[in-house]
Design a protein around this motif. Structure first.
Motif, PDB file in Angstrom:
ATOM      1  N   ASN B 231      48.615  52.729  45.033  1.00 16.69           N
ATOM      2  CA  ASN B 231      49.592  53.397  45.880  1.00 16.69           C
ATOM      3  C   ASN B 231      49.152  53.365  47.343  1.00 16.69           C
ATOM      4  N   SER B 232      48.954  52.155  47.877  1.00 20.59           N
ATOM      5  CA  SER B 232      48.472  52.004  49.258  1.00 20.59           C
ATOM      6  C   SER B 232      49.647  51.703  50.170  1.00 20.59           C
ATOM      7  N   ASN B 233      50.142  52.732  50.789  1.00 21.00           N
ATOM      8  CA  ASN B 233      51.292  52.563  51.671  1.00 21.00           C
ATOM      9  C   ASN B 233      50.820  52.295  53.089  1.00 21.00           C
ATOM     10  N   THR B 234      50.159  51.157  53.303  1.00 18.67           N
ATOM     11  CA  THR B 234      49.627  50.863  54.638  1.00 18.67           C
ATOM     12  C   THR B 234      50.240  49.570  55.157  1.00 18.67           C
ATOM     13  N   SER B 235      49.934  49.267  56.407  1.00 17.86           N
ATOM     14  CA  SER B 235      50.467  48.043  57.018  1.00 17.86           C
ATOM     15  C   SER B 235      49.650  46.824  56.609  1.00 17.86           C
ATOM     16  N   ARG B 236      48.615  47.021  55.766  1.00 18.25           N
ATOM     17  CA  ARG B 236      47.782  45.887  55.381  1.00 18.25           C
ATOM     18  C   ARG B 236      47.772  45.635  53.875  1.00 18.25           C
ATOM     19  N   HIS B 237      48.558  46.396  53.114  1.00 20.70           N
ATOM     20  CA  HIS B 237      48.543  46.258  51.654  1.00 20.70           C
ATOM     21  C   HIS B 237      49.915  45.926  51.078  1.00 20.70           C
ATOM     22  N   LEU B 238      49.903  45.042  50.089  1.00 23.87           N
ATOM     23  CA  LEU B 238      51.101  44.726  49.318  1.00 23.87           C
ATOM     24  C   LEU B 238      50.750  44.865  47.837  1.00 23.87           C
ATOM     25  N   ALA B 239      51.730  45.200  47.016  1.00 20.10           N
ATOM     26  CA  ALA B 239      51.499  45.259  45.572  1.00 20.10           C
ATOM     27  C   ALA B 239      51.494  43.848  44.982  1.00 20.10           C
ATOM     28  N   GLU B 240      52.164  42.934  45.654  1.00 19.01           N
ATOM     29  CA  GLU B 240      52.225  41.525  45.227  1.00 19.01           C
ATOM     30  C   GLU B 240      51.899  40.661  46.433  1.00 19.01           C
ATOM     31  N   PHE B 241      50.850  39.881  46.330  1.00 15.65           N
ATOM     32  CA  PHE B 241      50.459  39.060  47.477  1.00 15.65           C
ATOM     33  C   PHE B 241      49.843  37.762  46.972  1.00 15.65           C
ATOM     34  N   TRP B 242      49.752  36.794  47.867  1.00 18.06           N
ATOM     35  CA  TRP B 242      49.235  35.480  47.464  1.00 18.06           C
ATOM     36  C   TRP B 242      47.777  35.363  47.876  1.00 18.06           C
ATOM     37  N   MET B 243      47.008  34.795  46.977  1.00 16.24           N
ATOM     38  CA  MET B 243      45.580  34.706  47.239  1.00 16.24           C
ATOM     39  C   MET B 243      45.112  33.270  47.012  1.00 16.24           C
ATOM     40  N   VAL B 244      44.162  32.858  47.844  1.00 15.87           N
ATOM     41  CA  VAL B 244      43.518  31.549  47.729  1.00 15.87           C
ATOM     42  C   VAL B 244      42.099  31.796  47.241  1.00 15.87           C
ATOM     43  N   GLU B 245      41.716  31.146  46.141  1.00 12.80           N
ATOM     44  CA  GLU B 245      40.374  31.377  45.603  1.00 12.80           C
ATOM     45  C   GLU B 245      39.661  30.068  45.266  1.00 12.80           C
ATOM     46  N   PRO B 246      38.886  29.537  46.216  1.00 14.68           N
ATOM     47  CA  PRO B 246      38.064  28.375  45.892  1.00 14.68           C
ATOM     48  C   PRO B 246      36.820  28.793  45.116  1.00 14.68           C
ATOM     49  N   GLU B 247      36.332  27.908  44.290  1.00 14.65           N
ATOM     50  CA  GLU B 247      35.118  28.153  43.495  1.00 14.65           C
ATOM     51  C   GLU B 247      34.367  26.834  43.386  1.00 14.65           C
ATOM     52  N   VAL B 248      33.097  26.837  43.734  1.00 17.04           N
ATOM     53  CA  VAL B 248      32.361  25.577  43.843  1.00 17.04           C
ATOM     54  C   VAL B 248      31.033  25.634  43.095  1.00 17.04           C
ATOM     55  N   ALA B 249      30.877  24.714  42.156  1.00 18.63           N
ATOM     56  CA  ALA B 249      29.603  24.592  41.448  1.00 18.63           C
ATOM     57  C   ALA B 249      28.525  24.109  42.411  1.00 18.63           C
TER      58      ALA B 249
END
Lengths: 482, 482
Positions: B231-249
């Motif tokens: 329940n974060s009603n701020t200007s920097r939070h969304l309940a649904e957002f897109w994320m980029v997650e690289p992972e490198v061996a």
């Protein structure tokens, strides 16, 4: 010193001293020849171990899937089967892999079903490494195609408060405790207390939202996950799958068909050019698989031949009405071989009919268009010139051999009153779609779009037979492992 | 004859006869000058109407957002403000827009909040058109960066059966009727009858699944929607957002920081090069907005200056321990201006502390690393050399001015026993994570990755102040409209 990717070493045109490779053991033969793969390419690099100067204990640990570092000189290979090899001067085992416990024992020819149960490890096999690299390249080709043409990528919402998308059964999304949710005065679930203050579901399509963006930005596309809560336990259905949905202002159905055909040909061509090694491997895999089938069931074309065929031939465009005539007069219809006999105009086409048209009759990808209004969605544009008892809409489906429907699209109904009437006929409350109708209220225009099921495209390009094998962690009825 | 995109016409170096433009009216002045936009570019094209030979009725219908077609000659413009214009020979109104009813009346300076309530129409304004084009180009830059480097794009599941991701509160996904779900013998919800046969949620991160792929394919990345039921009603939070997650061996934390910094600089540079017009507009928008603020609150740099600053300066790398010393001795800490006074090592940093470090102390993007183990996730690699009472993990957060945390990442704990102990300490059943632990059982290796909140990046690049304005249809507490 940094390590070098195996792909780069295999592409080297000259010997290099003191290269470092990090990867995972695929095989180890004759206490000497270590095949290492690092995922950058389907091929392994052969590392030649100086076994006389390596402890027996270390040699024993060179088991399938162990993580290793080797350092040595890249030289031309003396043996057959590879151009390069590494003469190892230094070997380290980074992470062991107990040969007794490692689940994927290639000697035992693990079934695809067994590999699905080990979806976190199956990507360490040649076939799944290839599939996932091809999938990735196809994704990029999709973005590149649209971006080059000036389309704007739009992320439509995954959680939707709208239940009028009409494409299928939806999953509920809630933060309320199930079976212990607060109730309102009528005794129903009090969704005002839910996270979003209303009932919400997982989207089945981003089309309606994409339309609002097309009516401002001209050409847009989505590419994201969509969901169906349908109990379809088939080799062509997933509960969670990725969909591409372009939407273009001022495009009519003909332009929509042109776009879809050009788009599909572009991305297949892109994959053929960029995934040569992976597709060669998958071509051979399919050929081997076909050999286990009875003659009559084997495909007439190899995978690569099929892909090239799609590039070199226009998709056959056939109206629904023509298709019904063909089907009515077809042998399997007359001989009652179809499960659903086609008796009259208006019948919904089943998978068996689509396959007959594509695989037996036309023998190429087919675009069916101008479907009966009754069997298609409310937002499709009504044809003005069809007879009253045979109303049609400007819908189109693209059918692919072996896959069936890969694209579904339409010209959209741009006339406010016609659309309102259709919504009323369906019993949908117009207020639910106030924002969608606004696009027709303010500056409406002809526009069209389509949806392409991404996994069906990957299925076609990789030649796999089950859609669960072309997405990393498939979601199907009774299965959400990982 | 086909219509031409306004972008192409504005780029034309010579006059062209008989061009066709289709788009939406932005303004109509002096019964003569029609500004048309088609979304291909922020600029409008000016169409000069032959008003003496156009019916008064037609002229009246040239209202904001009406869809029009004009045909005429593209000529050099005599007026100031534009290089080209179209001398209209033929005008059609494709779709009317009732000026009384059209919600977005720019004369009244609609608030951003009002525009959010009309998210389906706000994209027809200059600012939101620009934001969404920039968002699209940034998305593509992300794919291009990783694909050029040989990363494989992985679609990790959205619906997850795992509740051990540990990054935040989750939304439930179910096909059961809420408050009327079947019960098992213990009286609890019988999830065996749910669609997936178990309890499922919306993912908060694809990291754990991406790790399994990195340990086979080497370099992978995800880019997809993630969810938080907080329940974060701020200007920097969304309940649904897109994320980029690289992972490198085989990447350690230093290589991970190098990758993150290089990646962020690449995508910002890409946007600066490809979105010049849109960013110029957004730069001016921000400058105008800043003027309405008290002097002390205004930014020292313009938007474009800030973007270039990030490209031209290395991110400052500071250990958590150093940061705590700086904060402990800082003026706001000594004067008790912070809401949370930093008293000792181990304190979790709040947004106010992060902002102090970035905006006041270092005045550049900052990478904080080596955080106390207690305040970070279980999968982060424990540092061996830290004192027993000050255990740290190889975590890193990238903090940006005005945005706060834009990236969170870590080197992952690759040692099976250490990871098992951490999981046990948290009271998580090891069986829940059997597949994750398998990556440590079979060929484990050093590896690292991070997550970048895509909307925070778009926020930074567009200079907007509220995250709800950089995603087409924001999902926040009590809001899932459209």
């Amino acid at each position: 010193m940094k390590h070098t990717k195996i792909k780069d070493l295999l592409n080297s045109t000259k010997p290099i001293d003191d290269v470092i490779v990090k990867g995972w053991v695929r095989t180890f033969r004759n206490n000497q020849f270590l095949a290492i793969n690092d995922g950058s390419v389907i091929h392994n690099i052969q590392a030649v171990i100086d076994f006389e100067n390596t402890s027996a204990d270390t040699l024993k640990r060179l088991t399938t899937s162990a993580a290793v570092l080797v350092k040595g000189n890249l030289t031309e290979s003396q043996g057959a089967g590879q151009k390069h090899e590494i003469q190892v001067k230094h070997l380290e085992i980074l992470g062991d892999s107990d040969a007794e416990k490692y689940p994927i024992q290639l000697k035992n020819k693990p079934s695809l079903e067994f590999l699905r149960e080990n979806a976190h490890l199956r990507v360490r096999t040649n076939a799944f490494g290839a599939i996932m690299r091809v999938r990735s390249v196809l994704s990029f080709a999709i973005h590149q195609y649209f971006q080059e043409k000036g389309f704007v990528y739009v992320n439509t919402p995954i959680i939707t408060g709208s239940d009028a998308e009409g494409a299928g059964e939806m999953f509920h999304v809630t933060s309320l405790p199930i079976n212990d949710a607060p109730k309102n005065e009528e005794g129903a679930v009090d969704y005002k207390q839910d996270f979003f203050g209303k009932e919400t579901n997982l989207t089945v399509s981003g089309q309606l939202e994409a339309e609002t963006y097309a009516m401002a930005l001209g050409q847009v596309y989505t590419f994201g996950p969509t969901f169906r809560a349908e109990n379809s336990n088939t080799s062509r259905h997933l509960a969670e799958f990725w969909m591409v949905e372009p939407e273009v202002a001022f495009n009519d159905l003909d332009a929509n068909m042109d776009l879809a055909e050009d788009f599909i040909q572009y991305v297949i061509k892109y994959a053929l050019e960029r995934c040569e090694d992976d597709l060669k491997f998958l071509d051979q895999r399919l050929t081997d698989e076909e050999k286990t089938k009875p003659m009559a069931e084997r495909s007439e074309m190899s995978l690569l031949a099929k892909l090239n065929f799609v590039l070199e031939n226009n998709f056959k465009r056939v109206s629904y009405t023509e298709a019904i005539e063909i089907l009515k007069n077809s042998k399997p219809n007359k001989n009652k071989k179809f499960n659903y006999i086609i008796e009259e105009w208006g019948a919904d086409l089943q998978s068996e009919h689509e396959r007959f048209l594509v695989e037996k009759h036309f023998k190429c990808p087919v675009i069916l268009f101008d479907y009966p209004a009754k069997i298609k969605a409310f937002y499709m544009r009504l044809n003005d010139d069809a007879p009253q008892d045979r109303q049609t809409v400007r819908a189109m489906d693209i059918l692919f051999p072996g896959i069936g429907e890969i694209v579904g699209g339409s010209q959209r109904e741009e006339r406010l009153e016609v659309l309102q009437q259709k919504i009323a006929d369906l019993g949908i409350d117009e207020k639910e779609l106030w924002w969608y109708l606004d696009t027709r209220r303010f500056g409406t225009a002809v526009h069209s779009g389509f949806g392409l099921g991404f996994e069906r495209l990957v299925l076609f390009v990789t030649g796999m037979g089950n859609i669960r094998d072309v997405i990393p962690f498939p979601r199907t009825p009774q299965n959400a492992e990982f």
